[in-house]
Each structure stands twice: as structure tokens, then as C-alpha cells.
Scaffold this active site. Sequence first.
Site, PDB file in Angstrom:
ATOM      1  CB  CYS A   1      -0.667   2.626   3.919  1.00  0.00           C
ATOM      2  SG  CYS A   1      -2.251   2.056   3.272  1.00  0.00           S
ATOM      3  CG  ASP A   2       3.122   1.006   4.330  1.00  0.00           C
ATOM      4  OD1 ASP A   2       2.514   1.683   5.339  1.00  0.00           O
ATOM      5  OD2 ASP A   2       2.994  -0.126   4.122  1.00  0.00           O
TER       6      ASP A   2
ATOM      7  CB  CYS B   1      -0.819  -0.063   1.179  1.00  0.00           C
ATOM      8  SG  CYS B   1      -1.906   1.528   1.373  1.00  0.00           S
TER       9      CYS B   1
END
Length: 300
Positions: A133-134, A130
Site C-alpha cells: 500500500c505505502d 503494508c
Amino acid sequence: MYDIIIAGAGTAGLSAAVYGARAGKRVLVLEKEVYGGQIMSASVVENYPGIRKISGYEFAQGLYEQAMEQGAEIKYEKVLEIQNSETYKTVHTSLSAYDSRTVILASGAKNRHLQVAREEELTGKGISYCATCDGAFYRGKDVAVVGGGNTALEDALFLSGYCRKVYLIHRRDQFRGEKRLQDSLREKEHVIWVLESHVAALNGTGYLESVTIEQEPDKGKKELAVSALFIAIGQEPDNQPFASLVELDAHGYIKAAEDCRTSAEGIFAAGDCRTKTVRQLTTAAADGAAAALAACAYIG
Ligand code: NAP
């Protein structure tokens, strides 16, 4: 006794909840993790008809609130098994069991893994599924994305906003993802295309430090020093808990047509978990509506 229990709170499941609750049915949504599903990790959505531009998070949040405002309930419990008797269904979860007249399976799909040694060990230590997200952890660093679909192209574009170099690794010389995204990436000098290449090894002590690439046609090897590899090679279904309940196809998707009816009476399948050719936000939402209306008709 619920009228409709929905397994999964992604776009299909929450759309079904909106339609079921609006029809005056008692609706329970069961979700094993967080509501929203796959779209939560999309940085931007620009192809949902009627909405010019919205973040995946904002879209999911709006849909969740809409379902709750209509009167649907949500519980964060994993569906383990569903028993189907002629008059009602019992859904067993990690915490309890619930009876319902109908069930809508909207379990979506999970990220496909590369199946390269050390992938699991290094997940969260440089390996991610992701980018939105990261990605922020790798500001100013060199990173790689593997895949050739819209997700990989969008991830590479997103990461190019703050990473020093972005390698885009794909196994063919043609991308499956949209031309518009490819054109945007071509304008960025710090996005490096690594085509006709496979990730052969993940290297590093404790954390990812580099990936070894094997290039076609001669199988020549090359090492790319990167702090992160974002794996975006598509999804696969997660339907094993339902394998004895409904018929699955050879790839593990629930067999159901546009009316979302499965091989089991009163059990419907909506969204990415069912057999279909186009898996998009719009088709997930459409399935949610179709499945909920079919469930309402079944209840009578
Ligand atoms: P996808 O379209 O299925 O693409 C997966 C990519 O990964 C393909 O390029 C495939 O290569 C490659 N791949 C598959 N298995 C691999 C393996 N074992 N090793 C290396 N490469 C592998 O998946 P996606 O990009 O996640 O998209 C899924 C669906 O969501 C699509 O319908 C897509 O259009 C949609 N989507 C839409 C948007 C948007 O409209 N904004 C954003 C994201 C996703 P090959 O091409 O060689 O098969």
C-alpha cells in the site's frame, strides 16, 4: 431474518458467503472496513492451488464478485455485539441490528505491533504495516522491514524493486519465511540483512528519520537512517467483541475445530480468527466452505 450472517469480508468470510448463497440461503456479510482482508496487501499470490500467479487485489476482487453474483449481500458496518437466543441471533452493528439463524465469525487477525515508543505517533509518517500500500511513497529512498516470516520477506523483495536500500531486520539468525524468498533476496546487493537485532527506538522530528537497532548478543546499538519502517511481525486476533459469546483460547483465538463449530450453538468461526496451526489463503477459503456448510446443516 437472515439464514447466515458473516462477520468479516476477508477470504474466509467471502468464501463462506459463496457457499451459503449457493446453497440458497439468505446471506449477509458485515465488514467494518473494506472487503478483501489481509490478502489485499499481498503484491502477488503464487501458492493458491490452480492459480499460478495473481495479485492479492485481483484475488480478493474476484472472490467478492463471486459472492455477490451468487446473491450474498454486504453492508459496511462494524459488529459490536452478538446476542444468542435459542432460536436466533441478533447482531448489533455500528448502524443497526440484524436477526439471523446462524452467525459465522470470520474476523481475521490484525497486524501485530512492535510495542516500541512512538510507533503509534509515527504510523503514516514513516511507520507502515503494508508495503504494497505505502511502498511507492519511498521510491529511491532507504527503508527497513522488520520481521522474519513470509510477509517480511515478500515486503523486502517488493520494496527492493524501487527503494535504494532495504534493511531487513530480524530478531533471530534464521528466517521462518520460505527459502525461495530468502534466496531471491540474497541475490540483491541493496538488501542488507540485519540479523539478531531488535528495533529499540524510532527517531525523527514529525516523520521517521532513523531507527535504533540493538544487536545480540552484546546489545550493541546502531542507527539506521531510513525514511520508512515496514512492520511485518505477524498478526494477532481481534476477537474481543465475541469474548462473552464463544470460548477463546489463551492467545485470544476462537476455539473451533475443523468443522468450525464454536462453544455456542449456531455460531461458527472461520479463517485466521480461530484456533489452527496453518493460517494460509487456502486454509481460510477451506474454513469458509466448512463453516457455511455446517451453518446450512444447522439450519436444516
Ligand atoms: P509469521 O509467519 O508469524 O512471522 C512473524 C515474524 O515476525 C517471525 O519471524 C517472528 O520472529 C517475528 N516477530 C514476531 N513478533 C515479533 C516482535 N515482537 N518483534 C520482532 N519480531 C517479531 O507472520 P507473517 O510473515 O505475517 O505470516 C503469517 C502467515 O501468513 C504465515 O503462515 C505465512 O506463511 C503466511 N503468509 C504466506 C504468504 C505466501 O505464501 N505467499 C505470504 C505472506 C504470509 P520469530 O521467527 O523469531 O518468531
